[in-house]
Motif scaffolding. Structure first.
Motif, PDB file in Angstrom:
ATOM      1  N   HIS A   1       0.834  -1.205   0.000  1.00 54.69           N
ATOM      2  CA  HIS A   1       0.000   0.000   0.000  1.00 54.69           C
ATOM      3  C   HIS A   1       0.869   1.254   0.000  1.00 54.69           C
ATOM      4  CE1 HIS A   1      -3.847  -1.932   0.183  1.00 54.69           C
ATOM      5  NE2 HIS A   1      -3.640  -2.485   1.370  1.00 54.69           N
ATOM      6  N   VAL A   2       1.953   1.252   0.791  1.00 57.33           N
ATOM      7  CA  VAL A   2       2.859   2.407   0.814  1.00 57.33           C
ATOM      8  C   VAL A   2       3.456   2.622  -0.576  1.00 57.33           C
ATOM      9  CG1 VAL A   2       5.034   3.288   1.723  1.00 57.33           C
ATOM     10  CG2 VAL A   2       3.393   2.227   3.277  1.00 57.33           C
ATOM     11  N   LEU A   3       3.897   1.539  -1.214  1.00 58.71           N
ATOM     12  CA  LEU A   3       4.463   1.661  -2.558  1.00 58.71           C
ATOM     13  C   LEU A   3       3.449   2.255  -3.538  1.00 58.71           C
ATOM     14  CD1 LEU A   3       6.395  -1.715  -2.720  1.00 58.71           C
ATOM     15  CD2 LEU A   3       7.405   0.513  -3.223  1.00 58.71           C
ATOM     16  N   GLY A   4       2.229   1.788  -3.450  1.00 61.63           N
ATOM     17  CA  GLY A   4       1.201   2.311  -4.344  1.00 61.63           C
ATOM     18  C   GLY A   4       0.914   3.776  -4.103  1.00 61.63           C
ATOM     19  N   ASP A   5       0.879   4.169  -2.843  1.00 55.28           N
ATOM     20  CA  ASP A   5       0.573   5.563  -2.511  1.00 55.28           C
ATOM     21  C   ASP A   5       1.717   6.504  -2.885  1.00 55.28           C
ATOM     22  OD1 ASP A   5      -1.858   4.746  -1.505  1.00 55.28           O
ATOM     23  OD2 ASP A   5      -1.197   4.724   0.595  1.00 55.28           O
ATOM     24  N   VAL A   6       2.950   6.070  -2.634  1.00 51.93           N
ATOM     25  CA  VAL A   6       4.106   6.954  -2.855  1.00 51.93           C
ATOM     26  C   VAL A   6       4.535   6.959  -4.313  1.00 51.93           C
ATOM     27  CG1 VAL A   6       6.537   7.346  -2.242  1.00 51.93           C
ATOM     28  CG2 VAL A   6       4.887   6.667  -0.471  1.00 51.93           C
ATOM     29  N   ASP A   7       4.429   5.815  -4.989  1.00 55.36           N
ATOM     30  CA  ASP A   7       4.858   5.667  -6.384  1.00 55.36           C
ATOM     31  C   ASP A   7       6.300   6.140  -6.566  1.00 55.36           C
ATOM     32  OD1 ASP A   7       4.723   5.056  -9.083  1.00 55.36           O
ATOM     33  OD2 ASP A   7       3.844   6.991  -9.622  1.00 55.36           O
ATOM     34  N   PRO A   8       7.267   5.501  -5.890  1.00 55.38           N
ATOM     35  CA  PRO A   8       8.638   6.005  -5.909  1.00 55.38           C
ATOM     36  C   PRO A   8       9.360   5.705  -7.217  1.00 55.38           C
ATOM     37  CG  PRO A   8       8.560   3.932  -4.722  1.00 55.38           C
ATOM     38  CD  PRO A   8       7.126   4.288  -5.063  1.00 55.38           C
ATOM     39  N   ASP A   9      10.364   6.514  -7.502  1.00 53.14           N
ATOM     40  CA  ASP A   9      11.284   6.217  -8.593  1.00 53.14           C
ATOM     41  C   ASP A   9      12.349   5.217  -8.146  1.00 53.14           C
ATOM     42  OD1 ASP A   9      10.320   8.184 -10.614  1.00 53.14           O
ATOM     43  OD2 ASP A   9      10.884   9.604  -9.032  1.00 53.14           O
ATOM     44  N   LEU A  10      12.596   5.142  -6.843  1.00 54.70           N
ATOM     45  CA  LEU A  10      13.591   4.222  -6.298  1.00 54.70           C
ATOM     46  C   LEU A  10      13.181   3.832  -4.886  1.00 54.70           C
ATOM     47  CD1 LEU A  10      17.347   4.114  -6.714  1.00 54.70           C
ATOM     48  CD2 LEU A  10      16.496   4.247  -4.364  1.00 54.70           C
ATOM     49  N   LEU A  11      13.369   2.550  -4.560  1.00 56.98           N
ATOM     50  CA  LEU A  11      13.047   2.001  -3.242  1.00 56.98           C
ATOM     51  C   LEU A  11      14.345   1.596  -2.566  1.00 56.98           C
ATOM     52  CD1 LEU A  11      11.028   0.810  -1.139  1.00 56.98           C
ATOM     53  CD2 LEU A  11      11.015  -1.295  -2.521  1.00 56.98           C
ATOM     54  N   HIS A  12      14.590   2.140  -1.373  1.00 58.39           N
ATOM     55  CA  HIS A  12      15.797   1.824  -0.605  1.00 58.39           C
ATOM     56  C   HIS A  12      15.367   1.147   0.692  1.00 58.39           C
ATOM     57  CE1 HIS A  12      20.092   3.312   0.639  1.00 58.39           C
ATOM     58  NE2 HIS A  12      19.805   2.147   1.197  1.00 58.39           N
ATOM     59  N   LEU A  13      15.689  -0.145   0.815  1.00 56.65           N
ATOM     60  CA  LEU A  13      15.272  -0.966   1.951  1.00 56.65           C
ATOM     61  C   LEU A  13      16.437  -1.131   2.917  1.00 56.65           C
ATOM     62  CD1 LEU A  13      13.481  -3.696  -0.182  1.00 56.65           C
ATOM     63  CD2 LEU A  13      12.393  -1.786   1.039  1.00 56.65           C
ATOM     64  N   HIS A  14      16.159  -0.898   4.195  1.00 55.27           N
ATOM     65  CA  HIS A  14      17.203  -0.915   5.214  1.00 55.27           C
ATOM     66  C   HIS A  14      16.951  -2.018   6.236  1.00 55.27           C
ATOM     67  CE1 HIS A  14      18.855   3.095   4.067  1.00 55.27           C
ATOM     68  NE2 HIS A  14      17.601   3.310   3.689  1.00 55.27           N
ATOM     69  N   SER A  15      17.929  -2.899   6.401  1.00 55.70           N
ATOM     70  CA  SER A  15      17.929  -3.944   7.400  1.00 55.70           C
ATOM     71  C   SER A  15      16.953  -5.063   7.030  1.00 55.70           C
ATOM     72  CB  SER A  15      17.628  -3.367   8.796  1.00 55.70           C
ATOM     73  OG  SER A  15      18.207  -4.133   9.807  1.00 55.70           O
TER      74      SER A  15
END
Length: 403
Positions: A85-99
């Motif tokens: 849901h966060v991905l759909g709402d934000v529609d990022p150009d890049l996803l940076h996942l931590h830990s």
């Protein structure tokens, strides 16, 4: 602030993290601040209620709610759905996942549909044993197919991933620290006087400080095993454990004389400045942030031989300052060597300060991440020669003791 020709203006970056305090959260907040200054829209998805939300909003980034627990469990499907849901709402150009947790839920949610960077901050399989560790390795191998770049903070962390069969595109960007904020104190004795936990401690008493989450990873239990030998040789010495965590009550119950549990702090700076030696007895790391901050404050450090420890130090200092993991006698010996030799302590501190400034400046790290983002999103600006005027600095994030 160093300039770079990679324009992030107009880029939407989504950081996702479960830790909301300590070292991982501090790295996220530092990246967010730098990327906002570079013109990106920065969104940080994290559990609510921690200091990270306040820190990222203070530097001009957005914070969104992503409810997640530290360990995997039956709540994972809900966490993955929330991440989607966060991905759909934000529609990022890049996803940076931590830990580990964000790396798990975020890659399951994104499935490679957006350029994805995974930064383990120490591999998940190092925290487990037996079948759980084997399952973690299998997952990391599988999830690499949905990862455009595996971002490590040390060559040792990268080597561990390769040795465990994780295949993908790699980058190594060592952790950086704000050397403007983390800097030596002109009068360390005056700093000690400002710390209530040291009230009643003799001025000039040898002081060892350990900053970090109170948990098995950080190895404070081994440090407590080592401390009686230090106290026997230096009866007035004190050890301060700075931080909070699930092991706080257990450590307090077994703490020998001369050990202080200082609790969590908003900013560990004065504890570094007050210390004679800073110690990090971790069982595993990627590259611990606390020792770098201590070095930037002109303090010698003693580390266990985990990933990133040797890379953190100036050439030649590892023989004195790095000890085997879990070896309490070796830890005591290394601490006493520095505590009882003022000249050695002064020389080691001077090399540490120069090394932190030369090799672990925060701007160097954040610029390298910006370069990586530009490469993954093809977002370089060919008309920008790299001589842009630096924007006004935003407040430095304060997130307590690093992990």
């Amino acid at each position: 602030m160093p300039q770079h020709p990679y324009a992030l203006a107009g880029l939407t970056v989504l950081h996702m993290t479960q830790p909301v305090e300590g070292g991982v959260a501090r790295v996220v907040a530092q990246l967010a601040a730098a990327q906002v200054r570079d013109g990106a829209r920065v969104v940080v998805a994290c559990p609510p209620g921690g200091p990270l939300t306040r820190a990222v909003e203070a530097v001009g980034a957005e914070a969104v709610r992503w409810p997640a627990r530290r360990s995997p469990g039956p709540g994972l499907p809900v966490e993955v759905t929330a991440a989607a849901h966060v991905l759909g709402d934000v529609d990022p150009d890049l996803l940076h996942l931590h830990s580990a947790k964000a790396g798990l839920a975020g890659r399951l949610a994104a499935h490679g549909t957006v350029p994805t960077v995974f930064q383990p901050h120490a591999w998940s399989y190092e925290a487990a044993r037996g079948p759980v560790a084997a399952a973690a390795v299998r997952w990391e191998r599988h999830a690499a197919r949905w990862t455009d770049r595996l971002l490590c903070v040390s060559e040792a962390e990268r080597a561990s991933g390769l040795a465990h069969g994780i295949r993908g595109a790699w980058s190594v960007i060592p952790n950086g620290v704000d050397t403007g904020h983390f800097a030596p104190a002109e009068h360390p004795a005056a700093v000690r006087a400002t710390l209530p936990a040291l009230a009643g401690v003799r001025p000039g008493a040898p002081l060892v400080v350990c900053v970090g989450r109170l948990c098995p990873q950080k190895g404070q239990d081994v440090l407590l095993d080592a401390w009686p030998a230090v106290a026997a040789a230096l009866p007035g010495a004190r050890l301060a454990l700075v931080g909070d965590g699930p092991d706080a009550r257990r450590l307090l119950a077994r703490a020998p004389d001369g050990v202080l549990l200082a609790g969590p702090v908003a900013d560990p700076l004065p504890w570094y400045q007050a210390a004679d030696v800073v110690v990090q007895p971790s069982r595993w790391e990627g590259m611990a942030l606390a020792p770098l901050e201590a070095m930037a404050c002109g303090r010698p450090v003693v580390l266990t031989d985990v990933a990133g420890a040797r890379e953190s130090l100036p050439d030649g200092d590892a023989a004195r300052c790095v000890v085997p993991v879990g070896d309490a006698p070796a830890l005591a010996t290394a601490l006493l060597r520095l505590l009882t030799d003022p000249g050695l302590r002064r020389d080691t501190a001077g090399r540490a300060l120069a090394h932190a400034r030369d090799h672990h400046a925060l701007d160097t790290a954040t610029d390298a991440v910006a370069e990586l983002y530009a490469a993954l999103t093809h977002h370089a600006d060919p008309d920008d020669p790299g001589d842009r005027t630096a924007p006004t600095a935003l407040p430095a994030p304060q997130l307590g003791a690093p992990r």
